[in-house]
Design an enzyme around this catalytic site. Structure first.
Site, PDB file in Angstrom:
ATOM      1  N   LYS A 149       5.696  -2.322 -69.294  1.00 19.17           N
ATOM      2  CA  LYS A 149       5.297  -1.168 -69.959  1.00 19.17           C
ATOM      3  C   LYS A 149       4.159  -0.387 -69.148  1.00 19.17           C
ATOM      4  O   LYS A 149       3.046  -1.003 -68.959  1.00 19.17           O
ATOM      5  CB  LYS A 149       4.948  -1.248 -71.388  1.00 19.17           C
ATOM      6  CG  LYS A 149       4.620   0.134 -72.339  1.00 19.17           C
ATOM      7  CD  LYS A 149       4.039  -0.186 -73.436  1.00 19.17           C
ATOM      8  CE  LYS A 149       3.718   1.150 -74.039  1.00 19.17           C
ATOM      9  NZ  LYS A 149       2.408   1.329 -74.530  1.00 19.17           N
ATOM     10  N   LYS A 209      -2.453   2.171 -69.843  1.00 25.00           N
ATOM     11  CA  LYS A 209      -3.750   2.062 -69.154  1.00 25.00           C
ATOM     12  C   LYS A 209      -4.142   0.916 -69.083  1.00 25.00           C
ATOM     13  O   LYS A 209      -5.070   0.049 -68.009  1.00 25.00           O
ATOM     14  CB  LYS A 209      -4.713   3.058 -69.768  1.00 25.00           C
ATOM     15  CG  LYS A 209      -4.699   4.520 -69.620  1.00 25.00           C
ATOM     16  CD  LYS A 209      -5.171   5.334 -70.696  1.00 25.00           C
ATOM     17  CE  LYS A 209      -3.924   6.345 -71.280  1.00 25.00           C
ATOM     18  NZ  LYS A 209      -4.259   6.694 -72.752  1.00 25.00           N
ATOM     19  N   LYS A 231      -4.138  -8.752 -81.506  1.00 24.14           N
ATOM     20  CA  LYS A 231      -5.358  -9.157 -81.069  1.00 24.14           C
ATOM     21  C   LYS A 231      -5.781 -10.443 -81.553  1.00 24.14           C
ATOM     22  O   LYS A 231      -6.272 -11.280 -80.962  1.00 24.14           O
ATOM     23  CB  LYS A 231      -6.330  -7.938 -81.541  1.00 24.14           C
ATOM     24  CG  LYS A 231      -7.754  -8.101 -81.050  1.00 24.14           C
ATOM     25  CD  LYS A 231      -8.367  -7.135 -80.133  1.00 24.14           C
ATOM     26  CE  LYS A 231      -9.734  -7.639 -79.555  1.00 24.14           C
ATOM     27  NZ  LYS A 231     -10.035  -6.707 -78.466  1.00 24.14           N
TER      28      LYS A 231
HETATM   29  P1  ADP Z   1      -1.676   3.390 -73.296  1.00 25.63           P
HETATM   30  O1  ADP Z   1      -1.018   2.399 -73.596  1.00 25.63           O
HETATM   31  O2  ADP Z   1      -1.764   3.988 -71.909  1.00 25.63           O
HETATM   32  O3  ADP Z   1      -3.150   3.325 -73.599  1.00 25.63           O
HETATM   33  P2  ADP Z   1      -1.480   5.293 -75.418  1.00 25.63           P
HETATM   34  O4  ADP Z   1      -1.692   4.169 -76.322  1.00 25.63           O
HETATM   35  O5  ADP Z   1      -2.769   6.334 -75.171  1.00 25.63           O
HETATM   36  O6  ADP Z   1      -1.188   4.747 -73.952  1.00 25.63           O
HETATM   37  O7  ADP Z   1      -0.277   6.050 -75.724  1.00 25.63           O
HETATM   38  C1  ADP Z   1       0.028   7.678 -75.906  1.00 25.63           C
HETATM   39  C2  ADP Z   1       1.237   8.167 -76.363  1.00 25.63           C
HETATM   40  O8  ADP Z   1       2.133   7.959 -75.263  1.00 25.63           O
HETATM   41  C3  ADP Z   1       1.853   7.111 -77.484  1.00 25.63           C
HETATM   42  O9  ADP Z   1       2.657   8.094 -78.151  1.00 25.63           O
HETATM   43  C4  ADP Z   1       2.514   6.089 -76.844  1.00 25.63           C
HETATM   44  O10 ADP Z   1       3.549   5.676 -77.616  1.00 25.63           O
HETATM   45  C5  ADP Z   1       3.229   6.886 -75.319  1.00 25.63           C
HETATM   46  N1  ADP Z   1       3.162   5.880 -74.480  1.00 25.63           N
HETATM   47  C6  ADP Z   1       2.378   5.371 -73.775  1.00 25.63           C
HETATM   48  N2  ADP Z   1       2.831   4.531 -72.749  1.00 25.63           N
HETATM   49  C7  ADP Z   1       4.087   4.698 -73.007  1.00 25.63           C
HETATM   50  C8  ADP Z   1       5.320   4.223 -72.262  1.00 25.63           C
HETATM   51  N3  ADP Z   1       5.110   3.111 -71.050  1.00 25.63           N
HETATM   52  N4  ADP Z   1       6.365   4.349 -72.528  1.00 25.63           N
HETATM   53  C9  ADP Z   1       6.830   5.229 -73.444  1.00 25.63           C
HETATM   54  N5  ADP Z   1       5.713   5.803 -74.201  1.00 25.63           N
HETATM   55  C10 ADP Z   1       4.359   5.589 -73.994  1.00 25.63           C
END
Ligand code: ADP
Ligand code: TRP
Length: 330
Positions: free
Chosen positions: A199, A202, A112
């Protein structure tokens, strides 16, 4: 007593395949061997979700997802972080032995700051204290229940390493009471690609949600970015986002068979997408029914979370007693 596997998911939106493969599925697999302690990290989500009805809805979605995919609330500790006040008490105690430099180096904050500097803004523009101190609260989540292993996606590894470091410091400074947690990263699925190949996240708007109705799922899969090769051309499965997702769900035989069809030519992107659609429908059919049932009955979800909070609090209180004693405040 079984060793503990602990993980949390933030209720920041609708859970997607990246969450499933990177966090939920590995965590559920570990539940066979470990005592599962799985929770909804709502106070972590509060750094970005600042609308009560959205928060509530997201909590239901994440809870229903875990339950639909097979988490058994009788065997697991399954709760909402905000229901366990001891976590926040421990958060403060830990923050007093956490070097500020750790937070400066935490990747979410660092990214950030880098973006702000690039945009010519003040370096802390849009940074609230919750975001800054985020890893410290995560350490409290992990240490309060003496987790042995913490299954997370690759991006969370640094945070678990902080927790290890802080546990060692605490044990040395006060009393050897914390278990040193071990991150468990799924190598096969460390970064699940999204619709555009980046990746799945969201924040990139490139997700495929776990529980979509058939039509909506088809539409989503239709958006996976492909190249302009014609149907007849032979294709490379290993550089294809459709195939990358397919192989994470398919058996080795089905994976090999689709790879052969890619290489032979005559398989269009539409065909590959139809294969993925079929596979995802099949994989989640049963869980999807359960998910929609729970979402239509939020009181059922609340009852399960209340039950989990009661069980989890007993443990948290007991551990907090020991921590308070070690700190010399009781
Ligand atoms: P986002 O990036 O969609 O906001 P989060 O940060 O809420 O997702 O991630 C929740 C869990 O899912 C974490 O343990 C994160 O490492 C895993 N995770 C999220 N996106 C991925 C991805 N593309 N590949 C592998 N693990 C992921
Ligand atoms: N920070 C994690 C994420 O963004 C969620 C989380 C909060 C967590 N507390 C945790 C994960 C404790 C594992 C252990 O995905």
């Amino acid at each position: 007593m079984k060793a503990i596997s602990l993980t949390g998911i933030k209720p920041t939106g609708t859970p997607h395949l990246g969450n499933y493969l990177g966090a939920i599925r590995p965590a559920l697999d570990l539940a066979q061997q470990y005592e599962p302690v799985y929770f909804i990290a709502d106070y972590h989500a509060l750094t970005t979700v600042q609308d009560a009805s959205l928060m509530r809805d997201n909590i239901y979605k994440v809870a229903a997802t875990w339950l639909a995919l097979g988490l058994n609330p009788e065997e697991a500790l399954f709760y909402k972080q905000s229901d366990i006040p001891e976590i926040f008490e421990l958060n403060w105690a830990l923050s007093c032995i956490t070097p500020k430099g750790f937070m400066n180096r935490a990747h979410a904050y660092k990214d950030k700051v880098a973006k702000n500097i690039e945009a010519g803004e003040d370096q802390d523009y849009g940074v609230n204290m919750g975001l800054y101190a985020y890893p410290c609260l995560m350490n409290a989540d992990i240490l309060i229940f003496n987790a042995n292993v913490v299954p997370v996606g690759k991006d969370q590894k640094q945070h678990v390493e902080f927790a290890r470091d802080i546990a060692l410091r605490f044990n040395k400074t006060f009393a050897p009471i914390f278990t040193i947690p071990e991150p468990i990263i799924q190598e096969k699925s460390d970064v699940i690609p999204g619709l555009d190949g980046r990746k799945m996240s969201k924040s990139y708007g490139n997700t495929i949600e776990i529980f979509l109705e058939s039509k909506a799922l088809k539409k989503k899969i239709g958006k996976i970015v492909t190249n302009t090769q014609s149907i007849e051309e032979a294709k490379d499965p290993d550089s294809c986002h459709i195939f990358a997702l397919y192989k994470l769900f398919a058996s080795p035989e089905a994976t090999e068979s689709l790879a052969t069809r890619y290489r032979a030519g005559g398989l269009g992107w539409g065909h590959a997408k139809a294969e993925l659609h079929h596979l995802l429908e099949e994989t989640f059919q049963e869980a999807r029914t359960k998910y929609f049932h729970l979402m239509a009955n939020p009181l059922e979800i609340e009852k399960i979370l209340d039950y989990g909070a009661q069980k989890a609090r007993l443990r948290a209180k007991e551990n907090m007693e020991k921590i308070r004693e070690a700190l010399g405040v009781s």
